[in-house]
Design a protein around this motif. Structure first.
Motif: not given
Length: 531
Positions: A12, A15-16, A19, A118-119, A177-178, A180-181, A184-185
């Motif tokens: 995460l 990714a953050a 992204w 990234n993913s 995980a994706l 969750e991202f 959060s985004s």
């Protein structure tokens, strides 16, 4: 279990990190294939094709540029009339027209798969279509780039966000995980509802578009439309000529002329070598073809404006000849697009120079919070979003204003900059239409400015006060404006006065000096362009 959570946290965070950065690159995709024709139906010229599409987010909205290259067959059959290219060797005008047949339009429908490096997976899909007109002839690889402004909701349908397989677009593969991202985004996962609020739909796909590192186009379909008249002219003209020649071989001049001239839908092609040319007002086809040939040579060198008059000459000489007319329309569309200095709702006003002042373009209004957010994806303003973000952006440093200009230039391909102090003053006074006033557009401060006397200690929507003689708003008041010049080695000029200033600080001749790192709620800026 602890190791699993640490792994997820690491994913995460990485990714953050990726992204969270604004992507200003272009996402490109390709569709290729061969055109197929059913037995007993029209069989047109196109054989193989390749369509290249490029997407980019400009000022928060999608823009698409597309072009097509194609190869051809050496024969066609339209309306039961078959003609081979080799048959036309003895008729240079018909052979030339065969070379210049182009599709009327091409419609491509496809699903875009958005891939995240990234993913290591496709993170979204969307259906869309691209319609191409004014296409190039077979084998041509040079074409002016004409971007098309799109709409997030109207241009992209069946948008599905979540990990997917290219073989099954729209079917989400669970990825904790994706997901969750996405949460959060503030990206809505699953199939987006086009009736949802602007942020839930537009905000989500906009972020996916911006963060994707690549796109692939799947489930493609290409529909090509032709102008049958292009084919009919060649077929009918070839048939009449051959029949007329057979009569001439028998020395039957009467029937030869009658065959060639009877029941014609078009004007008879005339050559400079024809014995009756000098007794007619028709333009000889050599003149038309020579003009096209010269136009094509310049076109291939990307000298669009030089090629235009040659195509115009050819189009005028034969109004039913589609190729030169299409070239004229395409070049004019390109030149119109190139000369348009406005980007979405960011408008510029032409300021004609005089004396030692060169002409330039000045922002019609101060840069707004909405415009800033579309490019920088943040809102630093102390006064926050009001009126859909139409208040000026403020609380930005001189350095941050330069970064906005840099990113805007990269997104649009145009060269934006901050105005110089002398340009700012010239435009504020009204340019060549200048009148002798204290403030930009008037001696009455309240008519043209939000200032200490009427602002209620806040900024206001741009463009609400009376503009100056050039039609430029808020050159006085609302927010003071950074300009490009240095006041001294440590400071930059700030011009115009703001919502917090009295009359003495709002006169056009007043100057402020500030560090390029200084920011406050009463300083913003506007953009500028060279002519």
């Amino acid at each position: 279990m602890r190791r699993f959570y640490l792994t997820m946290l690491t994913m995460l965070m990485s990714a953050a990190a990726l992204w969270g950065e604004a992507q200003t690159g272009v996402l490109t995709g390709t569709i290729s294939g061969k055109e197929k024709y059913a037995a007993g139906k029209n069989s047109y010229l196109m054989d193989g094709y390749e369509v290249n599409v490029a997407y980019k987010v400009v000022m928060g909205a999608p823009v698409c540029t597309a072009n097509m290259t194609w190869t051809r067959h050496n024969s066609y059959a339209v309306k039961s009339k078959k003609v081979a290219y080799a048959q036309l060797a003895e008729y240079p005008d018909l052979k030339a027209r065969y070379d210049l047949i182009t599709p009327k339009s091409v419609e491509c429908t496809y699903t875009i798969m958005f891939y995240s490096e990234n993913s290591k997976a496709y993170i979204a899909s969307a259906k869309t279509k691209t319609v191409l007109t004014l296409l190039e002839k077979a084998g041509a690889t040079v074409s002016p780039s004409i971007p098309e402004n799109l709409s997030w909701k109207e241009s992209f349908t069946d948008v599905v966000i979540g990990q997917q397989d290219a073989k099954k677009p729209g079917v989400v593969i669970p990825n904790a995980a994706l997901e969750e991202f996405f949460k959060s985004s503030r990206i809505t996962s699953g199939k987006l509802d086009p009736k949802a609020s602007g942020f839930a739909y537009i905000g989500s796909i906009q972020r996916i578009f911006r963060e994707a590192t690549r796109i692939d186009l799947v489930n493609t379909s290409v529909t090509v439309k032709w102008n049958d008249e292009d084919y009919n002219f060649i077929s009918e003209e070839y048939g009449k000529r051959k029949l007329a020649e057979s009569y001439m071989a028998k020395k039957d001049t009467l029937n030869a002329v009658k065959t060639y001239t009877s029941n014609r839908k078009r004007e008879i092609p005339v050559s400079v070598n024809a014995p009756f040319f000098w007794r007619t007002t028709s333009v000889p086809y050599e003149v038309c073809l020579d003009a096209i040939s010269t136009g094509d040579e310049l076109y291939a060198q990307q000298k669009w404006d030089e090629a235009l008059p040659f195509y115009q000459k050819a189009a005028k000489s034969d109004e039913k000849f589609a190729y030169p007319a299409n070239r004229v329309a395409k070049i004019q569309k390109y030149m119109e697009n190139k000369s348009n200095r406005n980007v979405r709702d960011l408008e510029l006003i032409f300021v004609e120079g005089t004396g030692g002042m060169k002409s330039f373009y000045m922002g019609k209004t101060e840069v707004t919070q909405r415009q800033w957010m579309r490019v920088m994806h943040t809102n630093p303003s102390k006064f926050g979003m009001r009126g859909n973000g139409d208040a000026p952006v403020e609380n930005v440093t001189w350095e941050e204003a330069l970064e906005f200009v840099k990113r805007l230039s990269a997104e649009t391909g145009m060269k934006f900059r901050l105005p110089r102090a002398d340009e700012w003053m010239y435009a504020a006074k009204g340019g060549k239409m200048a009148i002798n006033t204290q403030f930009s557009g008037s001696d009455n401060l309240s008519d043209v400015a939000w200032c200490a006397y009427n602002s209620e200690e806040k900024t206001h929507k741009v463009g609400e006060k009376t503009p100056n003689e050039l039609g430029i708003f808020d050159m006085t008041g609302n927010v003071s404006e950074w300009v490009a010049d240095s006041y001294d080695k440590d400071n930059r000029y700030v011009k115009g006065g703001s919502w917090s200033d009295d009359a003495a600080n709002c006169v056009m001749t007043a100057d402020e000096k500030r560090s390029p790192k200084y920011k406050s709620g009463n300083i913003g800026f506007r953009v500028c362009q060279d002519e």
